[in-house]
Structures are given as structure tokens and as C-alpha cells.
Design an enzyme around this catalytic site. Structure first.
Site, PDB file in Angstrom:
ATOM      1  N   GLU A 102      41.216  76.236   8.136  1.00 48.25           N
ATOM      2  CA  GLU A 102      40.071  77.147   8.348  1.00 48.25           C
ATOM      3  C   GLU A 102      38.811  76.618   7.658  1.00 48.25           C
ATOM      4  O   GLU A 102      37.708  76.712   8.211  1.00 48.25           O
ATOM      5  CB  GLU A 102      40.431  78.542   7.827  1.00 48.25           C
ATOM      6  CG  GLU A 102      41.526  79.208   8.651  1.00 48.25           C
ATOM      7  CD  GLU A 102      42.000  80.510   8.051  1.00 48.25           C
ATOM      8  OE1 GLU A 102      42.575  80.488   6.939  1.00 48.25           O
ATOM      9  OE2 GLU A 102      41.806  81.566   8.674  1.00 48.25           O
ATOM     10  N   GLY A 155      44.326  78.171   5.149  1.00 45.23           N
ATOM     11  CA  GLY A 155      42.927  78.209   4.713  1.00 45.23           C
ATOM     12  C   GLY A 155      42.281  76.829   4.671  1.00 45.23           C
ATOM     13  O   GLY A 155      41.053  76.714   4.749  1.00 45.23           O
ATOM     14  N   ALA A 160      45.377  78.873   1.507  1.00 42.66           N
ATOM     15  CA  ALA A 160      45.058  79.824   0.448  1.00 42.66           C
ATOM     16  C   ALA A 160      46.210  79.809  -0.545  1.00 42.66           C
ATOM     17  O   ALA A 160      47.347  79.469  -0.176  1.00 42.66           O
ATOM     18  CB  ALA A 160      44.882  81.220   1.039  1.00 42.66           C
ATOM     19  N   GLU A 167      50.588  80.602   8.791  1.00 43.04           N
ATOM     20  CA  GLU A 167      50.646  81.945   8.190  1.00 43.04           C
ATOM     21  C   GLU A 167      51.809  82.793   8.707  1.00 43.04           C
ATOM     22  O   GLU A 167      52.336  83.614   7.967  1.00 43.04           O
ATOM     23  CB  GLU A 167      49.321  82.687   8.430  1.00 43.04           C
ATOM     24  CG  GLU A 167      48.168  82.211   7.558  1.00 43.04           C
ATOM     25  CD  GLU A 167      47.418  81.011   8.126  1.00 43.04           C
ATOM     26  OE1 GLU A 167      47.892  80.416   9.132  1.00 43.04           O
ATOM     27  OE2 GLU A 167      46.364  80.669   7.567  1.00 43.04           O
TER      28      GLU A 167
END
Ligand code: COA
Length: 257
Positions: free
Chosen positions: A114, A111, A66, A134
Site C-alpha cells: 500500500e 501496508g 503494518a 491481510e
């Protein structure tokens, strides 16, 4: 349909979606997330699309996570909303009635890992690297990572990666069952196209039924827990410190609060 952050092409029923922010290693900012949402609507609604490949532009990165710069200054509620939106878009990929394959052409971090895990299966180039970094930022994964990584590789290996932020290479990802194949970069798309050409020759409703049934094995309560936990991170000093340190290109100094 043109998307500002995605390239798309359709050939023989195989729709290729390329995330196209190479200067930011294809990091998922909100524009990419909105475009992914829209492009999945196209996948669902366009009868000419039989199956899908998702990949990243360039040879270095699939998606490096992200976009961290968008996290700065967000509240707990905004953090929860970010996670919920990301989860909803990745659910749309996971529950697509048409097969979606991730061609992981480099870094698949945060992300990005993911996103790859929300696809129905994954093929990696031999330079690919996977991880959920993260905790380096004072965060946890928020787009389904705590759930899907554990589903795919088991709790012990998953928690080691989640808690350490360590990356694994393509060979280890293959050994863990996170990817189905590892191939040289130049063969990546062709490997996926060969498999999808086979799948595209099967009964589409039956293929969709396989996806629905396989998805039903998972208990989805964990995703609600992830939203809560991701949101809580936004109330911590460590998350502010971790994201600021990344932007300022320095080592984070965490205090555990
Ligand atoms: N969010 C925002 N920007 C990102 C990003 C992310 N997740 N990942 C990379 N970028 C940006 C960098 O800030 C840099 O931008 P700049 O040139 O304007 O400074 C550019 O992409 C290139 O990245 P850089 O760090 O210079 O490349 P590298 O080869 O030295 O390192 C990584 C590659 C993937 C190891 C490193 O970029 C990284 O650790 N990224 C963050 C991974 C992460 O924590 N993801 C989870 C987010 S929740």
C-alpha cells in the site's frame, strides 16, 4: 531532521527516505507512521527537496506490512481510526506536489504494498515480492490497498490477489503494470535517481500539476468504504485468531465469524 525509524539523505535535490526497522522487515508500527507523516511535512516545506525516493533498509524487505503486533485487542472504532490515520498519511504521499518514487527492494506486503502504491510510481529489484496477505489475518487492507491495487492492475487481478493472499514476483508485477522497471538490487537507487534527475529538470509547478490531474481520475468514495470494512474486521473472532496465530507462529483456524 532526525527520525527514530527513518534514515534520510538529500543529494542534488533528491531526498531518500529509508524505512529502518530491518529486524522487523521494516514493518510499519505507529512510530514509523508518525515519522512518515512528519517526513512528508518536511518534503512539502523544504524547498531544497525536489523529489523523493522511499525505500527499505537491507536487501530482503521494502516493508513487510503494518506491524501486526499492534492490532491485537483493538476495537472496531480503533480499527477504523488506524485505517483512517494510515490513509491520511498515504494521501499525503500520493498528493505530494513533488514526485515520490518507491524503490521496492524486497517484500512489499500489506501496508508495504500500500505504501509503494501511494507513491507516484514504483521500481522493483529483481527479488521483490508484492502481496496483500491481510485475509490470512482475518483482515482486509486498510491503508488504501483495495482502492489503489484495483486502480493500478484492474479489478480481476486485484481481487485475485486480495482474496487469495498470494504473492507475485517482480516479473509478474512488471507484467501487471504495478511497477515501471525491474532491475538488479544494486542498480535500484541509481535507476530512480536517473529518472528523477530528468524530472527535476522540468518545471516544478507543471510537474505538480501532472500529479494533481492524474490523481483526480480516481473516485475517492471507496476509501470511506475501506475504513468501514477494515474497522468491522476488528469485531470478528477470525481477526483475533489470525493475529494471535501470527504472533504465536502457528496456522490460523478461521471460523468465519
Ligand atoms: N508485523 C510485525 N512483525 C513482522 C511483520 C509484520 N507485518 N512482518 C515480519 N515481522 C517480524 C517477524 O515477526 C519476525 O520477528 P521476530 O524475529 O521477532 O520473530 C521478523 O519480522 C522477521 O520475520 P520472519 O517472519 O521471521 O521472516 P521470514 O523470512 O521467515 O518471513 C515474511 C518473511 C514477510 C513472509 C513474513 O515475515 C510474513 O509473513 N510477515 C507478515 C506479512 C503480512 O501479513 N503483512 C500484512 C500485515 S497487515
Amino acid at each position: 531532521m532526525p527520525y527514530s525509524t527513518l534514515l534520510t539523505s538529500l543529494e542534488n535535490g533528491i531526498f531518500i527516505i529509508t524505512i529502518n526497522r530491518p529486524d522487523k522487515l521494516n514493518a510499519l508500527n505507529q512510530q514509523v507512521m508518525n515519522d512518515l507523516n512528519e517526513v512528508m511535512n518536511e518534503v512539502y516545506n523544504n524547498a531544497e527537496i525536489k523529489s523523493v525516493i522511499i525505500t527499505g533498509s537491507g536487501q530482503k524487505s521494502f516493508v513487510a506490512g503494518a506491524d501486526i503486533s499492534e492490532f491485537i485487542g483493538s476495537s472496531i472504532e480503533q480499527g477504523k481510526a488506524l485505517a483512517k490515520k494510515g490513509q491520511d498519511i498515504f494521501f499525503k504521499i500520493e498528493h505530494s506536489p513533488k514526485p515520490v518514487v518507491a524503490c521496492v527492494n524486497g517484500f512489499a506486503l500489506g501496508g508495504g504494498c500500500e505504501l509503494a502504491m501511494s507513491c507516484h510510481f514504483r521500481i522493483a529489484s529483481d527479488n521483490a515480492k508484492f502481496g496483500q496477505p491481510e485475509v490470512n489475518l482475518g483482515l482486509i487492507p486498510g491503508y488504501g490497498g483495495t482502492q489503489r491495487l484495483t486502480q493500478l492492475i484492474g479489478k480481476g487481478r486485484s481481487l485475485e490477489l486480495l482474496m487469495s493472499a498470494n504473492m507475485i514476483d517482480a516479473a509478474t508485477a512488471l507484467q501487471y503494470g504495478l511497477v515501471n522497471y525491474v532491475v538488479p538490487q544494486e542498480e535500484l537507487l541509481n535507476k530512480a535517481k536517473t529518472i528523477l534527475t530528468t524530472i527535476n529538470s522540468k518545471a516544478p509547478l507543471a510537474v505538480a500539476g501532472c500529479i494533481t490531474a492524474a490523481n483526480a481520475v480516481f473516485n475517492e468514495n471507496g476509501f470511506d468504504i475501506e475504513v468501514t470494512e477494515f474497522g468491522k474486521c476488528f469485531g470478528t473472532d477470525d481477526m483475533k485468531e489470525g493475529t494471535a496465530a501470527f504472533i504465536e507462529k502457528r496456522k490460523a483456524n478461521f471460523k468465519g465469524k
